[in-house]
Every structure is written in C-alpha cells, then in structure tokens.
Design an enzyme around this catalytic site. Structure first.
Site, mmCIF file in Angstrom:
data_model
loop_
_atom_site.group_PDB
_atom_site.id
_atom_site.type_symbol
_atom_site.label_atom_id
_atom_site.label_comp_id
_atom_site.label_asym_id
_atom_site.label_seq_id
_atom_site.Cartn_x
_atom_site.Cartn_y
_atom_site.Cartn_z
ATOM 1 N N SER A 147 16.516 18.627 38.404
ATOM 2 C CA SER A 147 16.856 17.519 39.278
ATOM 3 C C SER A 147 18.358 17.298 39.333
ATOM 4 O O SER A 147 19.107 18.145 39.787
ATOM 5 C CB SER A 147 16.115 16.262 38.814
ATOM 6 O OG SER A 147 16.321 15.195 39.705
ATOM 7 N N ASP A 190 19.571 14.096 45.755
ATOM 8 C CA ASP A 190 19.845 14.657 44.431
ATOM 9 C C ASP A 190 19.565 16.159 44.442
ATOM 10 O O ASP A 190 19.247 16.744 45.486
ATOM 11 C CB ASP A 190 19.050 13.927 43.344
ATOM 12 C CG ASP A 190 17.542 14.101 43.468
ATOM 13 O OD1 ASP A 190 17.081 14.562 44.534
ATOM 14 O OD2 ASP A 190 16.829 13.774 42.504
ATOM 15 N N ASP A 229 17.261 18.332 43.459
ATOM 16 C CA ASP A 229 16.008 18.917 43.947
ATOM 17 C C ASP A 229 15.494 18.203 45.187
ATOM 18 O O ASP A 229 14.387 18.474 45.656
ATOM 19 C CB ASP A 229 14.945 18.939 42.853
ATOM 20 C CG ASP A 229 14.587 17.557 42.325
ATOM 21 O OD1 ASP A 229 15.427 16.645 42.428
ATOM 22 O OD2 ASP A 229 13.476 17.386 41.793
ATOM 23 N N ASP A 276 14.320 15.334 45.957
ATOM 24 C CA ASP A 276 13.153 14.449 46.046
ATOM 25 C C ASP A 276 13.566 12.986 46.122
ATOM 26 O O ASP A 276 12.751 12.115 46.399
ATOM 27 C CB ASP A 276 12.182 14.681 44.888
ATOM 28 C CG ASP A 276 12.785 14.408 43.516
ATOM 29 O OD1 ASP A 276 14.028 14.271 43.417
ATOM 30 O OD2 ASP A 276 12.024 14.363 42.536
#
Length: 456
Positions: A103, A248, A250, A252
């Site tokens: 992440s 961010d 990743d 999500d």
C-alpha cells in the site's frame, strides 16, 4: 529469511494482511508457503492474484501462485493492478484472491492482502491466524502435507477494461459538465487505472507522477500525510483546476482537494457519497467507522438512512457490510466500501461519485462540501508510548470525572460529550497511540487535544 528454526511471524502478519520488509521479513520462499497455506486454510480451488509496481512484487506473486498451484488450486494472474481491481476480479470471477502490495509503505516493504471468493475479507478472525500458524510450522522445517488435489494450473488474464466498465456502470458521469482534474498517482497503481477509467469521461485529467515506480521518487504514496499532497495542491491552484485527486500506492484509497487546493476530509466525502446513494436507495444502512466526523451519522439520519458505527479496519467493515446489507461505508482513512462493488473498498468508485456530484451542478467543490464539514477536526496524531494499555488507562481515569461524558471501548477508548469527542487507540503494527479529536469549534478542539497529549 535464512534461519527458519522457530519462526515467529507476529511482526509480519498484521490484523488484516501480511506486511514486512523484503527480504528480511518476507521473501519468495515465505510467499510460496503463504500460497500453500491459503489453499489449505480456505479450501480455495481457484485463486486470482495481482501485484503492484514494487520491484519485489512480481517474483513474490509468482512464488505465491506456485505454492497455491502445488496444493491443487488453479491460479489466474492478472499482473499489474490496483487492489480494488483485484477485488473486482475476485468478485466477478468468484475466486479467492491475493494482492501483493504494501500500500502506502516505503519501497523496501511488501505484503499480501488476501480475500475469499467474492472479495470476502480474510483477517485474523477469518482465516489469517490459521494461515500464519501453518506458514510458521512449515518455515520451521515441518514437511508440507501431500496435496489433496492434482497440481493446479497458472494462467494469465487482463481485466483492466472490464474493471473500468464495471465502475462506469455504477456511476453516471457521461453528462457531467467539462471539468479539469489534477490526479497525483504518486508513482502508484492509479497511474495505470486512472487512464483506463477516465478515458471516456468528459473531463481533462492533468497527470502527476503517473509513471509506475515502486521506489516512489517524488514522495511517499501516502496522501494521509499532508506533506504528500503539497504537489497536488500547488498543481490544482496553478492549473486552475476544479478539483484534485490523490491515490495511495495500491490505489484503493482516494483523497480529494477542492479548487482552492484545500483538502476535503474523508468524512465529508463519506457524507457526500452517502447522500448520493441514499437518494437512489432510500432508507438504506450506511456504515462509518468510529473516527469519522459526527457529521456522517447526522447526514445519514437527516436523509432517512440508518447509520451504523464500526471498528476501524477493512475486515471488520466488510463483515458489517454483509451483515447489515449496507449500501455504503466510509472510513476516516479514505477507504470507501460499496455494496455494488462486492462490499469491498475502492477509491476509484469514490472518486467517480465526487466527479459526478461536482459535474452535475454549477458551483465549485468547496461550496458543495460545505454542508458536510460542520465540525473542527484534529486529524490523526500519533504518539510513541512505552505501554499503550497503561496510557489508555491514565487517560480514561483523568477524563472520567468530566461532566456529561460517555465512555466507549468499541475500538480503543472513545470519550465524548455534546461539545467534543476523541478516540485514542493502539496501532496494530507499532508502539503508537493514535489520537483523533473533533469539537464544535477550533478553540475547544485545541483544548481537548492538548489535554490528552499532555497525559501521553
């Protein structure tokens, strides 16, 4: 990891996922064992895997696939993707899933987010504890059991266009007025997904840091830290844009800034999206974690919906989404969950809702969100403490004598009065206490915040 004797993975396996430094804490051999343990624990016969742009991600994802296939699962690799794209694949293919990403963490980290078929969460209470136990046993030298099924296959599939089409089927953005939007991808996976999703929308995207680069050469891909949205704020003002979006690593989570470059709080975004969905689904349930603004449940009630307060963390919220049949859920950390997206979190769908709301009326974003930013908030303040439990007890004892106070321990310690509330909870990964304060005005906010911090 060279010495496997007596392996303890408590520092690697967190509350909701696996995350650590590569290769010191997580390497390809451990990834292979996690793949095998995932199949043995969940019984999955088909798994879809994806990975982010970190240099270590492809090899770790392939090792996981080999471990899963050796235990008899057929693995579909979708390659480079965002975490919510992996959830989409898990939902639409009805397969268990594993996403390799850390992440927003720095480049030396990597990790695994796992889910069951239909993007159902895997956390400590839903299989992750058992997976860790198996991996620790095997990494310590215990022989893996013989597979219960023949060797599985490993194949590849591209689902990016299907993912984009699904999102656009959920939000009508075809008739929005022309908008200019600055998007900061932070060299993360939204550099791949934003062009696919926004290419047929009547908006101009001004890209910042769309090159996929897991070393994060410009800034950390963590928009929750105000330092990481400075470039976005400046670009919005310079470009005279209507809004800005920051994702961010990743992709999500999605953060929003208005036309002035001012941050729109995730609580305001939650309330705005809740209002849109309650208009389409009257009387529905909307989830909010206990750190979101009081504005969120107030707006939900005003619009005839039912607000439900939850703990922090995606595995808890996804379980509550299913239990309550909620139409939507939001967190203070900018995770947004949708019933129509397999109850999973997707920053991209949240972004589309904000675009649709802004583009369907003539005013600026700052005016649109005014009604959803009713209180003064501190944001999250982290304090390093030696003993989180003792510190929490000291804070509780100090405030217990205050008048009109309500004490709640759903997640950490929440103390509230009609004029203010604060939540103090331990980090799942570090020796920290995380403080969030909200009050009716700035002066009250500063007083309560400083009173708590003095105790810590």
């Amino acid at each position: 990891m060279n010495d496997r004797a007596g392996v303890d993975l408590s520092a690697l396996v967190k509350a909701y996922d696996v995350r650590g430094i590569v290769p010191d804490q997580l390497d390809e051999e451990l990834a292979r064992l996690f793949g095998a343990a995932f199949v043995r624990t969940t019984g999955a016969d088909a798994i879809v895997t994806g990975h982010d742009m970190r240099p270590s991600s492809p090899a770790l994802a392939r090792a996981f696939a080999r471990g899963a296939a050796a235990q008899g699962a057929d693995v579909t690799e979708i390659g480079l993707c965002s975490t919510d794209e992996l959830y989409f694949a898990s939902g639409t293919l009805d397969q268990a899933g594993a996403m390799f990403t850390a992440s927003h963490n720095p480049a030396r980290y990597n990790g695994i987010k796992m889910c069951r078929a239909g993007a159902a969460p895997v956390g400590q209470d839903t299989g992750l504890r058992e997976i860790r136990t198996l991996v620790e046993r095997w990494a310590s030298g215990v022989r893996l059991p013989e597979p219960e099924r023949p060797q599985g296959s490993i194949s590849q599939r591209d689902v990016l266009d299907e993912y984009a089409a699904h999102l656009l089927s959920l939000v009508d953005v075809r008739a929005v007025r022309p908008l200019r939007i600055v998007v900061d991808a932070g060299n993360g996976m939204s550099g791949l997904t934003v062009p696919a999703v926004f290419r047929d929308i009547p908006v101009e995207v001004v890209p910042l840091y769309f090159e996929l680069d897991g070393t994060f050469p410009h800034h950390e891909a963590n928009p929750l830290d105000p330092a990481n949205i400075v470039d976005l704020q400046r670009a919005v003002r310079e470009q005279k844009a209507d809004m800005g979006l920051a994702f961010d690593g990743d992709a999500d989570r999605c953060f929003v800034v208005d036309e002035n470059g001012d941050a729109v709080t995730p609580s305001a975004v939650t309330a705005l999206i809740a209002a849109r969905l309650l208009a389409d689904h009257p009387g529905s349930t909307v989830l909010h974690n206990l750190i979101t603004s009081r504005t969120v449940p107030d707006v939900v009630r005003e619009l005839g919906g039912t607000p439900v307060r939850t703990r922090v963390g995606h595995s808890f919220i996804k379980a509550e989404m299913i239990r309550t049949h909620a139409v939507f859920g939001g967190e203070h950390s900018a995770h947004y969950y949708f019933r129509d997206f397999y109850n999973a979190d997707t920053g991209m769908l949240a972004a589309l809702h904000v675009v649709a709301a802004l583009g369907s009326q003539p005013g600026p974003l700052s005016r649109l969100v005014e009604r959803y930013q009713r209180h003064a908030a501190s944001g999250e303040i982290n304090s390093i403490v030696v003993d989180p439990g003792s510190s929490l007890a000291a804070v509780r004892a100090h405030f217990a004598t205050h008048t009109e106070i309500t004490i709640d321990e759903l997640d950490g310690l929440t103390l509230s009065t009609p004029a203010w509330w604060f939540n103090l909870r331990p980090s799942n990964t570090e020796p920290l206490l995380r403080l969030n304060v909200e009050a009716a005005d700035r002066a009250t906010l500063a007083r309560v915040r400083d009173e708590v911090l003095a105790l810590l």
